[in-house]
Design a protein around this motif. Structure first.
Motif, PDB file in Angstrom:
ATOM      1  N   GLY A 173       0.841  -1.325  -0.064  1.00 20.02           N
ATOM      2  CA  GLY A 173       0.024   0.044   0.059  1.00 20.02           C
ATOM      3  C   GLY A 173       0.923   1.169  -0.020  1.00 20.02           C
ATOM      4  N   LEU A 174       2.186   1.052   0.707  1.00 17.32           N
ATOM      5  CA  LEU A 174       2.940   2.543   0.826  1.00 17.32           C
ATOM      6  C   LEU A 174       3.443   2.510  -0.429  1.00 17.32           C
ATOM      7  N   ALA A 175       3.963   1.463  -1.195  1.00 14.09           N
ATOM      8  CA  ALA A 175       4.290   1.778  -2.400  1.00 14.09           C
ATOM      9  C   ALA A 175       3.583   2.203  -3.585  1.00 14.09           C
ATOM     10  N   LEU A 176       2.156   2.054  -3.400  1.00 16.76           N
ATOM     11  CA  LEU A 176       1.224   2.334  -4.306  1.00 16.76           C
ATOM     12  C   LEU A 176       1.102   4.011  -3.973  1.00 16.76           C
ATOM     13  N   LEU A 177       1.035   4.272  -2.891  1.00 18.66           N
ATOM     14  CA  LEU A 177       0.894   5.641  -2.531  1.00 18.66           C
ATOM     15  C   LEU A 177       2.249   6.637  -2.842  1.00 18.66           C
ATOM     16  N   ALA A 178       3.460   5.950  -2.617  1.00 23.28           N
ATOM     17  CA  ALA A 178       4.639   6.515  -2.969  1.00 23.28           C
ATOM     18  C   ALA A 178       5.000   6.617  -4.411  1.00 23.28           C
ATOM     19  N   ALA A 179       4.307   5.759  -5.338  1.00 22.31           N
ATOM     20  CA  ALA A 179       4.517   5.995  -6.884  1.00 22.31           C
ATOM     21  C   ALA A 179       3.762   7.128  -7.145  1.00 22.31           C
ATOM     22  N   ARG A 180       2.440   7.311  -6.665  1.00 19.35           N
ATOM     23  CA  ARG A 180       1.744   8.297  -7.013  1.00 19.35           C
ATOM     24  C   ARG A 180       2.384   9.689  -6.596  1.00 19.35           C
ATOM     25  N   GLU A 181       3.174   9.784  -5.535  1.00 20.40           N
ATOM     26  CA  GLU A 181       3.657  11.081  -5.018  1.00 20.40           C
ATOM     27  C   GLU A 181       5.225  11.288  -5.477  1.00 20.40           C
ATOM     28  N   GLY A 182       5.611  10.351  -6.116  1.00 15.42           N
ATOM     29  CA  GLY A 182       6.972  10.466  -6.598  1.00 15.42           C
ATOM     30  C   GLY A 182       8.177  10.471  -5.576  1.00 15.42           C
ATOM     31  N   LEU A 183       7.705   9.525  -4.432  1.00 16.32           N
ATOM     32  CA  LEU A 183       8.511   9.216  -3.525  1.00 16.32           C
ATOM     33  C   LEU A 183       9.294   7.872  -3.659  1.00 16.32           C
ATOM     34  N   PRO A 184      10.484   7.831  -4.207  1.00 16.98           N
ATOM     35  CA  PRO A 184      11.164   6.517  -4.657  1.00 16.98           C
ATOM     36  C   PRO A 184      11.250   5.410  -3.540  1.00 16.98           C
ATOM     37  N   ILE A 185      11.251   4.343  -3.957  1.00  9.63           N
ATOM     38  CA  ILE A 185      11.502   2.959  -3.379  1.00  9.63           C
ATOM     39  C   ILE A 185      12.446   2.351  -4.281  1.00  9.63           C
ATOM     40  N   ALA A 186      13.314   1.929  -3.922  1.00  6.79           N
ATOM     41  CA  ALA A 186      14.412   1.001  -4.889  1.00  6.79           C
ATOM     42  C   ALA A 186      13.889  -0.672  -5.034  1.00  6.79           C
ATOM     43  N   PHE A 187      13.332  -1.066  -3.945  1.00  3.87           N
ATOM     44  CA  PHE A 187      13.090  -2.371  -3.796  1.00  3.87           C
ATOM     45  C   PHE A 187      11.669  -2.907  -2.992  1.00  3.87           C
ATOM     46  N   LEU A 188      10.939  -3.681  -3.033  1.00  2.00           N
ATOM     47  CA  LEU A 188       9.865  -4.140  -2.520  1.00  2.00           C
ATOM     48  C   LEU A 188      10.320  -5.667  -2.056  1.00  2.00           C
ATOM     49  N   THR A 233      -4.865   1.788  -1.412  1.00  2.00           N
ATOM     50  CA  THR A 233      -3.635   1.921  -0.413  1.00  2.00           C
ATOM     51  C   THR A 233      -4.161   0.982   0.717  1.00  2.00           C
ATOM     52  N   ALA A 234      -5.441   0.785   1.071  1.00  2.11           N
ATOM     53  CA  ALA A 234      -5.763  -0.214   2.058  1.00  2.11           C
ATOM     54  C   ALA A 234      -5.635  -1.327   1.680  1.00  2.11           C
ATOM     55  N   VAL A 235      -6.122  -1.758   0.663  1.00  2.00           N
ATOM     56  CA  VAL A 235      -6.137  -3.403   0.223  1.00  2.00           C
ATOM     57  C   VAL A 235      -5.369  -3.244  -1.252  1.00  2.00           C
ATOM     58  N   PRO A 236      -4.098  -3.636  -1.139  1.00  2.00           N
ATOM     59  CA  PRO A 236      -3.440  -3.601  -2.393  1.00  2.00           C
ATOM     60  C   PRO A 236      -3.902  -4.497  -3.625  1.00  2.00           C
ATOM     61  N   GLY A 237      -4.282  -5.701  -3.128  1.00  2.00           N
ATOM     62  CA  GLY A 237      -5.054  -6.671  -4.107  1.00  2.00           C
ATOM     63  C   GLY A 237      -6.144  -6.077  -4.863  1.00  2.00           C
ATOM     64  N   ARG A 238      -6.685  -5.003  -4.290  1.00  2.00           N
ATOM     65  CA  ARG A 238      -7.833  -4.376  -5.313  1.00  2.00           C
ATOM     66  C   ARG A 238      -7.334  -3.240  -6.129  1.00  2.00           C
ATOM     67  N   ALA A 239      -5.964  -3.264  -6.465  1.00  2.00           N
ATOM     68  CA  ALA A 239      -5.422  -1.950  -7.216  1.00  2.00           C
ATOM     69  C   ALA A 239      -5.583  -2.364  -8.670  1.00  2.00           C
ATOM     70  N   ASP A 240      -6.288  -1.458  -9.501  1.00  2.00           N
ATOM     71  CA  ASP A 240      -6.451  -1.482 -11.000  1.00  2.00           C
ATOM     72  C   ASP A 240      -5.075  -1.418 -11.566  1.00  2.00           C
ATOM     73  N   ASP A 241      -4.366  -0.851 -11.106  1.00  2.00           N
ATOM     74  CA  ASP A 241      -3.023  -0.518 -12.141  1.00  2.00           C
ATOM     75  C   ASP A 241      -1.838  -0.627 -10.946  1.00  2.00           C
ATOM     76  N   LEU A 242      -0.935  -1.517 -11.391  1.00  2.00           N
ATOM     77  CA  LEU A 242       0.310  -1.686 -10.555  1.00  2.00           C
ATOM     78  C   LEU A 242       1.710  -1.108 -11.021  1.00  2.00           C
ATOM     79  N   ALA A 243       1.347  -0.696 -12.627  1.00  2.00           N
ATOM     80  CA  ALA A 243       2.482  -0.007 -13.161  1.00  2.00           C
ATOM     81  C   ALA A 243       3.216   1.068 -12.273  1.00  2.00           C
ATOM     82  N   GLY A 244       4.500   1.375 -12.225  1.00  3.87           N
ATOM     83  CA  GLY A 244       5.192   2.175 -11.362  1.00  3.87           C
ATOM     84  C   GLY A 244       5.749   1.790 -10.041  1.00  3.87           C
TER      85      GLY A 244
END
Length: 319
Positions: A173-188, A233-244
């Motif tokens: 969920g954090l990765a989804l939020l961070a991708a939308r804010e431009g906050l980089p994560i190198a690896f999950l 961002t609460a339930v990542p399995g429901r995300a429509d788009d995982l790009a980014g």
């Protein structure tokens, strides 16, 4: 409480893991009435002496999405030079239990094995704090690691996020939020992550430790008022788009309740063009990697640490 009744599906379990079945916690009756006892069973272990090669200190961070401060433990290998990599660690516990202190033995090994600075976060627990409280805390932890004024001297291009179980869902969920804010994560690094509130009961998966019933309770407590229409961002399995999303490692046991949702998430990451590695450990139930000295745990450690060392561009220690 323990699983003391005969298990008709014992044959699905890795033979080296079978002797511990009777010792496993039985969380199938998890409820508001039993939550305190469950939390007590996951209370922090007595701390080990701090290795000379490592410093461990409590930290308090300012909140970023609300006003609540965030606490955690900061691990710094003394041999780590300038521009060391960093890892944000998010503990498990179904969103309703667990702590940074409980994960201390595993986190100190991770810091020393990878030569990485690790922030192990004590995010707020449900039902006392429902979504988005824990997500806000995780966001605060990542933002602090990314802030050049924090004095850590880390390489902000090499920050990974690792989460176990509910912490894995929180990491996604954090990765989804961070991708939308431009906050980089190198690896999950997602260790049997809790990703989807819609997961149904299964014929043989989810019989040990974390069951369908305990999963329903955990999700209900975490989602609270958002349960009728939860955001991704609460339930990542429901995300429509995982790009980014960042390159991702997923590890799950073959008899873990989360197996299908983890594999489905991995497939959707691949379809979205996200580099992904998915590992399934035959005969392993939820939390299996906490059982030392068995072959499946050694395989898990080899795979996870190999992925982290490659992603963070470090030479793995032989610890």
């Amino acid at each position: 409480m323990s699983n003391s009744s005969p298990d008709p599906d014992r044959g699905w379990v890795d033979p080296e893991l079978r002797p511990v079945l009777a010792l496993l916690p039985d969380l199938g009756q998890l409820s508001d009435a039993t939550l305190a006892a469950m939390r007590q069973s996951l209370a922090p272990l007595p701390p080990e002496g701090v290795p000379e090669a490592l410093s461990i200190e409590p930290v308090t961070l300012p909140g970023t999405r609300d006003t609540s401060p965030v606490t955690g433990l900061l691990y710094r290998p003394k041999a780590a030079g300038p521009a060391a990599p960093a890892i944000l660690h998010l503990h498990g516990g179904g969103y309703v239990a667990g702590s940074a202190q409980r994960d201390d033995p595993a986190v100190r090994r991770m810091a020393l094995r990878l030569g990485a600075v690790v922030l192990s976060l004590d995010y707020r627990l449900a039902p006392e704090t429902s979504y988005p409280g824990a997500l806000h805390d995780a966001h605060a932890g990542l933002s602090w690691l990314q802030d050049p004024s924090n004095g850590l001297g880390i390489d902000r291009t090499r920050i990974a996020v690792r989460g176990n179980s509910a912490g894995g869902g929180l990491a996604a969920g954090l990765a989804l939020l961070a991708a939308r804010e431009g906050l980089p994560i190198a690896f999950l690094a997602l260790v049997y992550p809790m990703l989807d509130d819609r997961t149904p009961p299964h014929r043989f998966a989810g019989r040990h430790v974390w069951t369908h019933a305990s999963n329903r309770y955990g999700w209900s407590a975490y989602l609270g008022a958002a349960a009728h229409d939860p955001p991704d961002t609460a339930v990542p399995g429901r995300a429509d788009d995982l790009a980014g999303l960042p390159p991702t490692w997923i590890g799950c046991g073959s008899i873990d309740l989360f197996l299908e949702e983890n594999l489905a998430f991995a497939a959707r990451l691949a379809r979205a063009g996200v580099p992904v590695e998915a590992n399934v450990y035959a005969g392993a139930f939820h939390g299996f990697n906490l059982i030392p000295g068995v072959a499946v745990t050694r395989r898990f450690d080899r795979d996870l640490y190999g992925a982290l060392s490659r992603a963070l561009d470090v030479e793995e220690s032989s610890l």
